[in-house]
Scaffold this motif. Sequence first.
Motif, short mmCIF file in Angstrom:
data_model
loop_
_atom_site.label_atom_id
_atom_site.label_comp_id
_atom_site.label_asym_id
_atom_site.label_seq_id
_atom_site.Cartn_x
_atom_site.Cartn_y
_atom_site.Cartn_z
N ALA A 229 -36.62 76.29 -52.19
CA ALA A 229 -35.53 76.74 -53.06
C ALA A 229 -34.32 77.11 -52.20
CB ALA A 229 -35.98 77.96 -53.86
N PHE A 230 -33.18 76.56 -52.58
CA PHE A 230 -31.90 76.93 -51.97
C PHE A 230 -31.21 77.83 -52.98
CE2 PHE A 230 -33.21 72.91 -50.31
CZ PHE A 230 -32.87 72.94 -48.96
N VAL A 231 -30.99 79.07 -52.64
CA VAL A 231 -30.44 80.02 -53.61
C VAL A 231 -29.21 80.68 -53.01
CG1 VAL A 231 -30.91 82.11 -54.97
CG2 VAL A 231 -32.73 80.42 -54.61
N ARG A 232 -28.13 80.65 -53.78
CA ARG A 232 -26.88 81.21 -53.27
C ARG A 232 -26.35 82.24 -54.25
NH1 ARG A 232 -23.65 76.64 -52.92
NH2 ARG A 232 -22.99 77.13 -55.01
N ALA A 233 -26.12 83.45 -53.76
CA ALA A 233 -25.44 84.44 -54.60
C ALA A 233 -23.94 84.19 -54.43
CB ALA A 233 -25.81 85.84 -54.14
N ASP A 234 -23.12 84.71 -55.32
CA ASP A 234 -21.68 84.41 -55.32
C ASP A 234 -21.05 84.42 -53.94
OD1 ASP A 234 -21.42 83.90 -57.91
OD2 ASP A 234 -20.88 85.95 -58.49
N GLY A 235 -20.46 83.31 -53.59
CA GLY A 235 -19.66 83.23 -52.36
C GLY A 235 -20.47 83.31 -51.08
N GLU A 236 -21.78 83.48 -51.17
CA GLU A 236 -22.56 83.62 -49.94
C GLU A 236 -23.17 82.29 -49.54
OE1 GLU A 236 -25.38 86.71 -50.44
OE2 GLU A 236 -23.83 88.16 -51.03
N ARG A 237 -23.79 82.30 -48.36
CA ARG A 237 -24.50 81.09 -47.94
C ARG A 237 -25.87 81.04 -48.62
NH1 ARG A 237 -22.84 79.33 -42.66
NH2 ARG A 237 -24.97 78.81 -42.15
N ASP A 238 -26.46 79.85 -48.62
CA ASP A 238 -27.80 79.71 -49.19
C ASP A 238 -28.83 80.56 -48.45
OD1 ASP A 238 -27.40 77.87 -51.21
OD2 ASP A 238 -27.79 76.13 -49.94
N THR A 239 -29.75 81.14 -49.20
CA THR A 239 -30.99 81.56 -48.55
C THR A 239 -32.01 80.47 -48.90
OG1 THR A 239 -31.58 82.88 -50.46
CG2 THR A 239 -30.55 84.04 -48.63
N ILE A 240 -32.89 80.16 -47.96
CA ILE A 240 -33.84 79.05 -48.16
C ILE A 240 -35.26 79.62 -48.15
CG2 ILE A 240 -34.62 76.82 -47.26
CD1 ILE A 240 -31.91 76.55 -45.89
N HIS A 241 -36.03 79.26 -49.17
CA HIS A 241 -37.41 79.77 -49.30
C HIS A 241 -38.34 78.59 -49.47
CE1 HIS A 241 -35.48 83.65 -50.44
NE2 HIS A 241 -34.58 82.82 -50.93
N ARG A 242 -39.44 78.61 -48.75
CA ARG A 242 -40.43 77.51 -48.85
C ARG A 242 -41.77 78.09 -49.22
NH1 ARG A 242 -38.91 72.85 -45.96
NH2 ARG A 242 -36.90 73.24 -44.99
N VAL A 243 -42.45 77.48 -50.18
CA VAL A 243 -43.81 77.93 -50.52
C VAL A 243 -44.71 76.69 -50.64
CG1 VAL A 243 -45.24 79.03 -52.28
CG2 VAL A 243 -43.06 80.05 -51.67
N PRO A 244 -45.84 76.69 -49.93
CA PRO A 244 -46.75 75.54 -50.02
C PRO A 244 -47.36 75.41 -51.41
CG PRO A 244 -47.76 77.31 -48.76
CD PRO A 244 -46.36 77.75 -49.06
N ALA A 245 -47.66 74.19 -51.81
CA ALA A 245 -48.30 73.96 -53.12
C ALA A 245 -49.78 74.32 -53.02
CB ALA A 245 -48.14 72.49 -53.50
N LEU A 246 -50.41 74.48 -54.18
CA LEU A 246 -51.85 74.72 -54.23
C LEU A 246 -52.57 73.39 -54.18
CD1 LEU A 246 -51.81 77.22 -57.20
CD2 LEU A 246 -52.43 77.76 -54.84
N SER A 247 -53.76 73.38 -53.61
CA SER A 247 -54.48 72.11 -53.72
C SER A 247 -55.52 72.23 -54.84
CB SER A 247 -55.09 71.69 -52.38
OG SER A 247 -56.21 72.43 -52.12
N VAL A 248 -55.44 71.32 -55.80
CA VAL A 248 -56.36 71.36 -56.94
C VAL A 248 -56.98 69.98 -57.12
CG1 VAL A 248 -55.05 73.14 -58.18
CG2 VAL A 248 -54.57 70.74 -58.64
N ARG A 249 -58.06 69.95 -57.89
CA ARG A 249 -58.71 68.68 -58.19
C ARG A 249 -57.94 68.03 -59.34
NH1 ARG A 249 -64.21 67.53 -56.87
NH2 ARG A 249 -64.47 69.69 -56.28
N VAL A 250 -57.12 67.05 -59.00
CA VAL A 250 -56.17 66.51 -59.98
C VAL A 250 -56.86 65.66 -61.04
CG1 VAL A 250 -54.16 65.01 -60.28
CG2 VAL A 250 -54.33 66.48 -58.26
N VAL A 251 -56.59 65.99 -62.31
CA VAL A 251 -57.07 65.14 -63.41
C VAL A 251 -55.98 64.14 -63.76
CG1 VAL A 251 -57.78 65.13 -65.85
CG2 VAL A 251 -58.59 66.93 -64.31
#
Length: 316
Positions: A229-251
Amino acid sequence: MTDVLCIGEAMVLGVGADGDRLASAETVHLHVAGAEANVASGLAALGVPVEWWSRVGRDPFGERVVGELARRGVSCVDVARDADRPTGVYFKDSVGSRTSVHYYRAGSAASAMSTRDLPSLRLQERRLIHVTGITPALSPSCDELIDDVLSAPRSPLVSFDVNHRPALWPDVATAADRLRTLADRADLVFVGRDEGERLWGTSDAEGIRALLPSPSSVIVKDDDIEAVAFVRADGERDTIHRVPALSVRVVETVGAGDAFAAGYLASWLERTDVVQALRSGHLSAGLALLSASDVPTPLDPREFDRLRRLDDDGWK
Ligand code: KDG
């Protein structure tokens, strides 16, 4: 009137029973799907008051769509019924791990959505409007509607899921240009790295953000790997957040992106931090991957809340 309004076509979805191929299946199970309705259903399952709006045919499938969404807790109070056009239908055909999608929606009731419908939607009284890149591909009047939603003076925020559906566009170049223009006018954008590659020739999260500089949030999803996620509050630079996905048994994978958006938006509406919102997105997507329909397998909201609040070690 709900704070959240999702606008876009919902259809009846047919799937061969027991994974049977459509070419030979004797039994086809019917579900209700459509990207924006899926997001509305995901939000409702997480306790968010939400309305879905579109046009459906004045036919049994229109009744089925509205009845099913209402059963899932989505308000459908102003859905328009069209006596002259049918409710759209689509089928999913699974061959091994590959799913192909077959649409029967040209000229559907939803394809007649237009800016004439806008006054009844009371956009200014909402907190969030959710739309996707599917609607502009349905017809010129649908394209104009989404254009207007994204141009409306903002008190409601607009989230936009790029949702590139190649079968609905004349060619990639047209889709690339239009979807980039529309997405860049939203406040919050969801886009897959695969879509970035297909549409704009870059699958790099930073590269995609650079192509969509205006939204205050851009969430780039990388399937079963991570979301950034690239998230920017007014006039500021982006903060960048990364979260790994879950591994599931895909149907089955269709609908996981909508579930991700629902999970993310539900947290975002509660103003949780971005990492928790990304985890909500992954959890909700994981539950959709466990289901043959396009919406998540329901989970007790308290359990959902506990899981998204786990610390980093618990999450992995
Ligand atoms: O994201 C899932 C949707 O693609 C599916 O439910 C059907 O809305 C749909 C579409 O246009 O493909």
